[in-house]
Enzyme design. Structure first.
Site, PDB file in Angstrom:
ATOM      1  N   THR A 181     -59.684 -28.507 -28.933  1.00 58.31           N
ATOM      2  CA  THR A 181     -60.886 -29.124 -29.496  1.00 58.31           C
ATOM      3  C   THR A 181     -62.102 -28.440 -28.876  1.00 58.31           C
ATOM      4  O   THR A 181     -62.011 -27.892 -27.787  1.00 58.31           O
ATOM      5  CB  THR A 181     -60.927 -30.641 -29.189  1.00 58.31           C
ATOM      6  OG1 THR A 181     -60.011 -31.335 -30.028  1.00 58.31           O
ATOM      7  CG2 THR A 181     -62.295 -31.237 -29.462  1.00 58.31           C
ATOM      8  N   ASP A 208     -65.944 -29.824 -33.592  1.00 60.70           N
ATOM      9  CA  ASP A 208     -65.246 -29.153 -34.684  1.00 60.70           C
ATOM     10  C   ASP A 208     -64.375 -30.196 -35.396  1.00 60.70           C
ATOM     11  O   ASP A 208     -64.406 -31.383 -35.046  1.00 60.70           O
ATOM     12  CB  ASP A 208     -64.396 -28.001 -34.155  1.00 60.70           C
ATOM     13  CG  ASP A 208     -63.201 -28.501 -33.369  1.00 60.70           C
ATOM     14  OD1 ASP A 208     -63.392 -29.322 -32.448  1.00 60.70           O
ATOM     15  OD2 ASP A 208     -62.074 -28.094 -33.667  1.00 60.70           O
ATOM     16  N   ARG A 219     -60.840 -29.507 -36.392  1.00 60.69           N
ATOM     17  CA  ARG A 219     -59.426 -29.102 -36.459  1.00 60.69           C
ATOM     18  C   ARG A 219     -58.596 -29.949 -35.499  1.00 60.69           C
ATOM     19  O   ARG A 219     -58.910 -30.056 -34.317  1.00 60.69           O
ATOM     20  CB  ARG A 219     -59.270 -27.624 -36.110  1.00 60.69           C
ATOM     21  CG  ARG A 219     -57.809 -27.178 -35.999  1.00 60.69           C
ATOM     22  CD  ARG A 219     -57.688 -25.705 -35.672  1.00 60.69           C
ATOM     23  NE  ARG A 219     -58.088 -24.879 -36.805  1.00 60.69           N
ATOM     24  CZ  ARG A 219     -58.089 -23.550 -36.789  1.00 60.69           C
ATOM     25  NH1 ARG A 219     -57.722 -22.906 -35.678  1.00 60.69           N
ATOM     26  NH2 ARG A 219     -58.456 -22.881 -37.857  1.00 60.69           N
ATOM     27  N   LYS A 261     -63.991 -36.353 -35.070  1.00 60.83           N
ATOM     28  CA  LYS A 261     -63.895 -36.426 -33.610  1.00 60.83           C
ATOM     29  C   LYS A 261     -65.105 -37.101 -32.973  1.00 60.83           C
ATOM     30  O   LYS A 261     -65.172 -37.204 -31.754  1.00 60.83           O
ATOM     31  CB  LYS A 261     -63.726 -35.027 -33.023  1.00 60.83           C
ATOM     32  CG  LYS A 261     -62.471 -34.314 -33.531  1.00 60.83           C
ATOM     33  CD  LYS A 261     -62.302 -32.949 -32.906  1.00 60.83           C
ATOM     34  CE  LYS A 261     -61.080 -32.251 -33.468  1.00 60.83           C
ATOM     35  NZ  LYS A 261     -60.865 -30.907 -32.869  1.00 60.83           N
ATOM     36  N   GLY A 270     -58.712 -33.803 -26.512  1.00 63.23           N
ATOM     37  CA  GLY A 270     -57.416 -34.109 -25.913  1.00 63.23           C
ATOM     38  C   GLY A 270     -56.463 -34.673 -26.945  1.00 63.23           C
ATOM     39  O   GLY A 270     -56.407 -34.213 -28.089  1.00 63.23           O
ATOM     40  N   SER A 293     -60.714 -27.356 -25.276  1.00 64.78           N
ATOM     41  CA  SER A 293     -60.174 -26.015 -25.048  1.00 64.78           C
ATOM     42  C   SER A 293     -61.190 -24.928 -25.374  1.00 64.78           C
ATOM     43  O   SER A 293     -61.125 -23.827 -24.835  1.00 64.78           O
ATOM     44  CB  SER A 293     -58.905 -25.816 -25.886  1.00 64.78           C
ATOM     45  OG  SER A 293     -59.192 -26.005 -27.269  1.00 64.78           O
ATOM     46  N   ASP A 297     -61.561 -19.873 -29.883  1.00 63.11           N
ATOM     47  CA  ASP A 297     -60.427 -20.689 -29.458  1.00 63.11           C
ATOM     48  C   ASP A 297     -59.572 -21.026 -30.667  1.00 63.11           C
ATOM     49  O   ASP A 297     -60.075 -21.533 -31.673  1.00 63.11           O
ATOM     50  CB  ASP A 297     -60.925 -21.976 -28.788  1.00 63.11           C
ATOM     51  CG  ASP A 297     -59.802 -22.945 -28.494  1.00 63.11           C
ATOM     52  OD1 ASP A 297     -58.762 -22.492 -27.967  1.00 63.11           O
ATOM     53  OD2 ASP A 297     -59.952 -24.142 -28.789  1.00 63.11           O
ATOM     54  N   SER A 349     -59.466 -24.737 -31.928  1.00 56.83           N
ATOM     55  CA  SER A 349     -60.646 -25.287 -32.598  1.00 56.83           C
ATOM     56  C   SER A 349     -60.868 -24.546 -33.903  1.00 56.83           C
ATOM     57  O   SER A 349     -60.538 -23.361 -34.018  1.00 56.83           O
ATOM     58  CB  SER A 349     -61.891 -25.150 -31.705  1.00 56.83           C
ATOM     59  OG  SER A 349     -61.658 -25.693 -30.430  1.00 56.83           O
TER      60      SER A 349
END
Length: 278
Positions: free
Chosen positions: A45, A61, A63, A77, A91, A173, A210, A213
């Protein structure tokens, strides 16, 4: 419980890698018993937030991943806590969702009992006490932002219950790429449009840097008198159009061999049901 008679002596000084040796011994013992050692959960994330001149901006984001599989391309989120406070979650998605719902319910009861608008510091205290009680087993990294009568505030809350009060932050992340953009371009008392573009740039850095994400950029702008949840604010990775046709004529791939195996079927039971038609 596994029985281990191979005990290593601790060194008198310097670094100790006793736990590494212990883990390798336990893995060997589990393998002999036919079990596999548990693997750590990989989550992904990018969430970010900052304090600007008139309030707070939170971004994320969209995803949601399950290990290396994209489970949801358009996940929400940014979670509602109170009318003036929102929370970004990173997480384990289920842990973040249930934790924010529980805190939102508790804050509603708190507001009804006190007759006052909830404070961001109160939400921070409730969340960190709950997470500390579970010693990190609730895998939720949360970013709480809001505006109360004391002004705009942002708190970052880690799974074990540690918290930080900061003017800007990023987690998840993709947080390393996002925090680099924030540290480079953040200024105190930013205007709203400039702050929105900065949060967008931070989330975009996480999306492009990343694999955990991706998809879109969501923003939540919280001011003293208004809350604006923009979904999506930006779609940086649009799906491309297929350029060619991938259709091949019959016989393009040569058949080197062909075999037909008949299946022998045995009738075990036969039941006939009659239906009355009226």
């Amino acid at each position: 419980m596994l029985n281990c008679d191979r005990v290593s002596l601790l060194p008198n000084g310097g670094f100790s890698f006793e736990n590494c040796r212990r883990n390798n011994i336990l893995k060997d013992d589990l393998r002999k018993l036919g079990y596999k050692a548990p693997k750590p959960t990989k989550t992904g994330t990018t969430i970010a937030g900052l304090v600007f001149k008139d309030g707070v901006i939170l971004g994320s984001d969209t995803r949601a991943t399950d290990d290396m599989v994209v489970a949801n391309k358009n996940c929400i989120k940014i979670h509602y806590i109170t009318p003036n406070i929102y929370c970004c979650g990173a997480g384990v998605a289920a842990d973040a969702e249930i934790t924010t719902q529980l805190i939102s319910s508790n804050m509603e009861l708190h507001a009804l009992s006190t007759g006052r608008q909830p404070r961001v510091a109160t939400v921070n205290r409730m969340i960190k006490q709950m997470l500390f009680r579970y010693q990190g087993h609730i895998g939720a990294s949360l970013l709480v932002g809001g505006v109360d009568y004391t002004g705009p505030h942002i708190y970052s809350i880690h799974p074990h219950g540690s918290t930080d009060k900061v003017p800007f932050t990023a987690m998840g992340s993709g947080g390393s790429a996002a925090i680099a953009v924030l540290e480079d371009r953040f200024k105190a008392n930013m205007e709203m449009e400039e702050a929105k573009q900065l949060v967008r740039g931070a989330i975009l850095a996480g999306i492009l840097g990343d694999l955990g994400s991706g998809s879109n950029v969501d923003l939540c702008i919280i001011t003293k008198d208004n809350v604006e949840f923009i979904r999506p604010f930006d779609v940086p990775t649009k799906r491309g159009v297929r350029q060619g046709k991938y259709q091949y004529k019959r016989g393009t791939t040569a058949i080197t061999s062909e075999s037909v195996t008949p299946l022998e079927l045995e009738l075990v039971e036969e039941v006939v049901h009659s239906i009355d038609m009226e």
